[in-house]
Enzyme design. Structure first.
Site, PDB file in Angstrom:
ATOM      1  N   ASP A 101       0.580  -1.401  -0.139  1.00  0.00           N
ATOM      2  CA  ASP A 101      -0.200  -0.380  -0.125  1.00  0.00           C
ATOM      3  C   ASP A 101       1.152   1.110  -0.349  1.00  0.00           C
ATOM      4  OD1 ASP A 101      -2.146   2.076   0.260  1.00  0.00           O
ATOM      5  OD2 ASP A 101      -3.508  -0.149   1.542  1.00  0.00           O
ATOM      6  N   ASP A 203      -2.601   4.543  -2.912  1.00  0.00           N
ATOM      7  CA  ASP A 203      -3.954   5.919  -2.069  1.00  0.00           C
ATOM      8  C   ASP A 203      -3.836   7.006  -2.161  1.00  0.00           C
ATOM      9  OD1 ASP A 203      -5.098   5.115   0.950  1.00  0.00           O
ATOM     10  OD2 ASP A 203      -3.659   6.996   1.201  1.00  0.00           O
ATOM     11  N   GLU A 245      -6.161   4.128  -6.016  1.00  0.00           N
ATOM     12  CA  GLU A 245      -7.628   4.387  -5.193  1.00  0.00           C
ATOM     13  C   GLU A 245      -7.841   6.103  -5.758  1.00  0.00           C
ATOM     14  OE1 GLU A 245      -9.403   5.392  -0.932  1.00  0.00           O
ATOM     15  OE2 GLU A 245      -7.585   5.288  -1.459  1.00  0.00           O
ATOM     16  N   HIS A 319     -11.376  -1.487   3.320  1.00  0.00           N
ATOM     17  CA  HIS A 319     -11.000  -1.510   4.875  1.00  0.00           C
ATOM     18  C   HIS A 319     -11.983  -0.437   5.182  1.00  0.00           C
ATOM     19  CE1 HIS A 319      -8.373   0.412   2.431  1.00  0.00           C
ATOM     20  NE2 HIS A 319      -8.373   1.289   3.926  1.00  0.00           N
ATOM     21  N   ASP A 320     -12.381   0.454   3.912  1.00  0.00           N
ATOM     22  CA  ASP A 320     -13.195   2.177   4.392  1.00  0.00           C
ATOM     23  C   ASP A 320     -14.686   1.779   5.013  1.00  0.00           C
ATOM     24  OD1 ASP A 320     -10.588   2.878   4.423  1.00  0.00           O
ATOM     25  OD2 ASP A 320     -10.372   3.490   2.436  1.00  0.00           O
TER      26      ASP A 320
HETATM   27  O1  TEU Z   1      -8.895   6.096   1.941  1.00  0.00           O
HETATM   28  C1  TEU Z   1      -9.354   7.297   1.397  1.00  0.00           C
HETATM   29  C2  TEU Z   1     -10.569   8.102   1.776  1.00  0.00           C
HETATM   30  O2  TEU Z   1     -11.342   8.889   0.944  1.00  0.00           O
HETATM   31  C3  TEU Z   1     -11.325   7.410   2.402  1.00  0.00           C
HETATM   32  O3  TEU Z   1     -11.108   8.174   3.372  1.00  0.00           O
HETATM   33  C4  TEU Z   1     -13.466   7.651   2.315  1.00  0.00           C
HETATM   34  O4  TEU Z   1     -13.346   9.190   1.902  1.00  0.00           O
HETATM   35  C5  TEU Z   1     -14.028   7.196   4.056  1.00  0.00           C
HETATM   36  O5  TEU Z   1     -12.997   6.576   4.098  1.00  0.00           O
HETATM   37  C6  TEU Z   1     -14.716   7.804   3.234  1.00  0.00           C
HETATM   38  O6  TEU Z   1     -15.904   8.041   4.257  1.00  0.00           O
HETATM   39  C7  TEU Z   1      -7.863   5.648   2.212  1.00  0.00           C
HETATM   40  C8  TEU Z   1      -7.608   4.705   2.774  1.00  0.00           C
HETATM   41  O7  TEU Z   1      -7.837   3.789   1.903  1.00  0.00           O
HETATM   42  C9  TEU Z   1      -8.240   4.920   3.997  1.00  0.00           C
HETATM   43  O8  TEU Z   1      -7.945   3.683   5.144  1.00  0.00           O
HETATM   44  C10 TEU Z   1      -6.902   6.086   4.946  1.00  0.00           C
HETATM   45  O9  TEU Z   1      -7.774   6.115   5.830  1.00  0.00           O
HETATM   46  C11 TEU Z   1      -6.970   7.242   3.911  1.00  0.00           C
HETATM   47  O10 TEU Z   1      -7.048   7.099   2.315  1.00  0.00           O
HETATM   48  C12 TEU Z   1      -5.960   7.771   4.559  1.00  0.00           C
HETATM   49  O11 TEU Z   1      -4.450   7.881   3.728  1.00  0.00           O
END
Ligand code: TEU
Ligand code: CA
Length: 547
Positions: A101, A203, A245, A319-320
């Site tokens: 990542d 990311d 992403e 995971h989000d």
């Molecule tokens: O996620 C990008 C991101 O924008 C998310 O945080 C998303 O907007 C949010 O969950 C929606 O409400 C990436 C990673 O996948 C995430 O785990 C990280 O927290 C984020 O970037 C920061 O690195």
């Protein structure tokens, strides 16, 4: 046609591991790399070709590792560099590549670059980050908001300027306009590639081209120039899978990221099918009724736009995001059927499928009742802000249970042992109480399990070129309860038809969908031919292939 352009990662399935929650080898309650190694045989039997490993780098863990303090060190709680090398080797021995990542829109505030940068305006690394003077008259330079809530600018007392952070204040944004920063990143990437990793998941890569003075964060003017430079300086010329992403991506932008002649990335990882189901004003914290017709419209648009060029990732969760079966299926009355239905519908689409840990056994959202049980920084920040703005506590908890990020982060459920067999100690976040029934051990012993269905789909993709390269055609677009499509390659056709609801439905089938041959996937009885009419049971999905 499996042509010269056909790439190995197009017929592979990716499995995402969130290391903190996957397998704990030493009883400290935190998942780790030796824990992952001990489960590689399980992943091999699932048939996956790639592991996307969420960050395992040194980090104060403000955002569970998406805040990196040293890109070339492993967080001690996850293991050592030797453990990592062993993971790469053991995975490779099982035909599995590792995607790291790559979190390079920002670092941790504990990264040595930032520690130096904030020490003085003239510091060597000052320009690795984004600094601005206070607005005339004082206060934040712009009104930009952080994605985790609150202003995206934090004042630094010592040097009298604000720094940019699109996420938490402990995740300062890197300044990609600085060529010295870019060179450091490419060097670091090459160092990992030389260690034998397969590629990178990138990311929020759509944010690196930001131009904050013009209010631009995603899709900035130099974004594709940076990605092309990265490609040239690092993985270009190899067959490394690279996944960007990009929450902001449109199908048109996806062709720029992943078009075959663009020299950028292998594929995009975009969320339009996810955000389409979010509330227009309140986003994910305010659930809105599921709308299948709208979901199909988004999926169709992407399938058609990337039919000849570009490549997409296929996923329901990560995971989000909340658990797929809880969000799009029925995790109560029809958990097994609806989890299989969702898998069927997704895996026959064009793109590379992603399975998020636990999805393959039908893990569900977690029923937390108190804010004390949540761990996610975004959820905790939003809790504070929403309550201050007058939202009742119980409404917020309901929203967090429906859509919050911790749903995906509870421990992987391996067995009926305490905490689902994830740890012999106390897990950093509570296990879902349903781990006694929903777990890998029980799934392995059951031919009718969600897991058995996933194994079949993952294997089929490697056997059937039509699943990878077939032309996509949607059917019954306006039908509020059914999703239906065909994939066609030469004389081969696959028809997929699914009921997204918990009540039976009958429908007339268009001619192109009337395929006879053999059952490729079914979650009730196998069906080897689709005729003029079809009757589908609750959450039934069938895939039929012509001989
Ligand atoms: O996620 C990008 C991101 O924008 C998310 O945080 C998303 O907007 C949010 O969950 C929606 O409400 C990436 C990673 O996948 C995430 O785990 C990280 O927290 C984020 O970037 C920061 O690195
Ligand atoms: Ca551990």
């Amino acid at each position: 046609m499996p042509s010269a352009q056909s790439k190995w990662w197009q017929s592979a399935t990716v499995y995402q591991i969130y290391p903190r929650s996957f397998a704990d080898s030493n009883g400290d309650g935190v998942g780790d790399i030796p824990g992952i190694i001990s489960r590689l045989d399980y992943l091999q039997t699932l048939g996956i070709g790639v592991i996307w490993l969420s960050p395992i780098f040194a980090s104060p863990m403000d955002d569970n590792g998406y805040d990196i303090s040293d890109y070339q060190a492993i967080a001690p709680e996850f293991g050592t560099l030797d453990d990592f090398d062993q993971l790469v080797a053991e995975a490779r021995a099982r035909g599995i590549g590792i995607l790291l990542d790559l979190v390079v829109n920002h670092t941790s505030d504990e990264h040595r670059w930032f520690i130096d940068a904030r020490s003085a305006r003239e510091a060597a690394y000052r320009d690795f980050y984004v600094w601005r003077d206070p607005a005339p008259g004082g206060g934040v330079p712009t009104g930009l908001q952080s994605i985790f809530g609150g202003p995206a600018w934090t004042f630094d007392e010592r040097t009298g300027q604000y720094y940019l952070h699109q996420f938490s204040r402990r995740q300062p944004d890197l300044n990609w306009e600085n060529p010295a920063l870019r060179a450091e990143i490419y060097q670091m990437m090459n160092w990992w590639l030389a260690r034998g990793i397969a590629g990178f998941r990138m990311d929020v890569i759509d944010l690196i081209g930001k131009d904050v003075d013009r209010g631009v964060t995603a899709n900035g003017p130099r974004l594709h120039e940076y990605i092309q430079e990265m490609h040239r300086e690092t993985f270009g010329g190899s067959d490394a899978p690279t996944v960007g992403e990009a929450w902001s991506a449109t199908p048109e932008a996806a062709l720029l990221y992943s078009g075959r002649d663009r020299g950028e990335l292998s594929m995009v990882f975009q969320f339009e099918h996810v955000t389409q189901q979010w509330h227009e004003t309140w986003g994910k914290w305010q659930p809105k009724p599921f709308d299948l017709v709208a979901l199909k419209r988004v999926i169709n648009r992407w399938q058609y736009a990337l039919a000849d060029d570009g490549w997409n990732s296929l996923f329901w969760g990560n995971h989000d995001l909340p658990r797929a079966v809880s969000k799009y299926g029925d995790d109560k009355g029809f958990r097994v059927q609806s989890a299989k239905m969702l898998a069927t519908v997704l895996h026959f689409l064009r793109g590379t499928p992603y399975v998020y840990q636990g999805e393959e056994i039908g893990m569900t959202n977690v029923p937390f009742t108190s804010i004390e049980q949540f761990r996610d920084i975004e959820t905790l920040n939003m809790h504070r802000l929403h309550l201050a703005a007058g939202l009742p506590e119980s409404d917020f908890i309901a929203g967090a249970n429906a859509n919050g990020r911790d749903n995906a982060r509870t421990p992987m459920q391996w067995s009926a042992a305490p905490h689902g067999g994830f740890t012999t100690g106390t897990p950093w976040i509570e296990a879902n109480p349903n781990c006694a029934e929903i777990n890998v051990e029980a799934s392995l012993a059951d031919d009718g399990s969600v897991l058995a269905h996933y194994r079949r789909l993952v294997a089929l993709r490697k056997e059937l070129p039509v699943m990878v390269h077939g032309r996509y055609q949607s059917h019954l677009d306006g039908h509020p309860q059914i999703m239906a499509y065909t994939r066609t390659l030469g004389g081969q056709r696959v028809a997929v038809i699914a009921n997204f609801f918990g009540r039976p439905v009958a429908a007339d089938v268009p001619e192109e969908m009337q395929v006879a041959g053999k059952s490729l996937a079914a979650n009730y009885s196998p069906v080897s031919a689709i005729g003029k009419q079809v009757l589908l049971q609750p959450f039934e999905a069938i895939a039929v292939g012509s001989q």
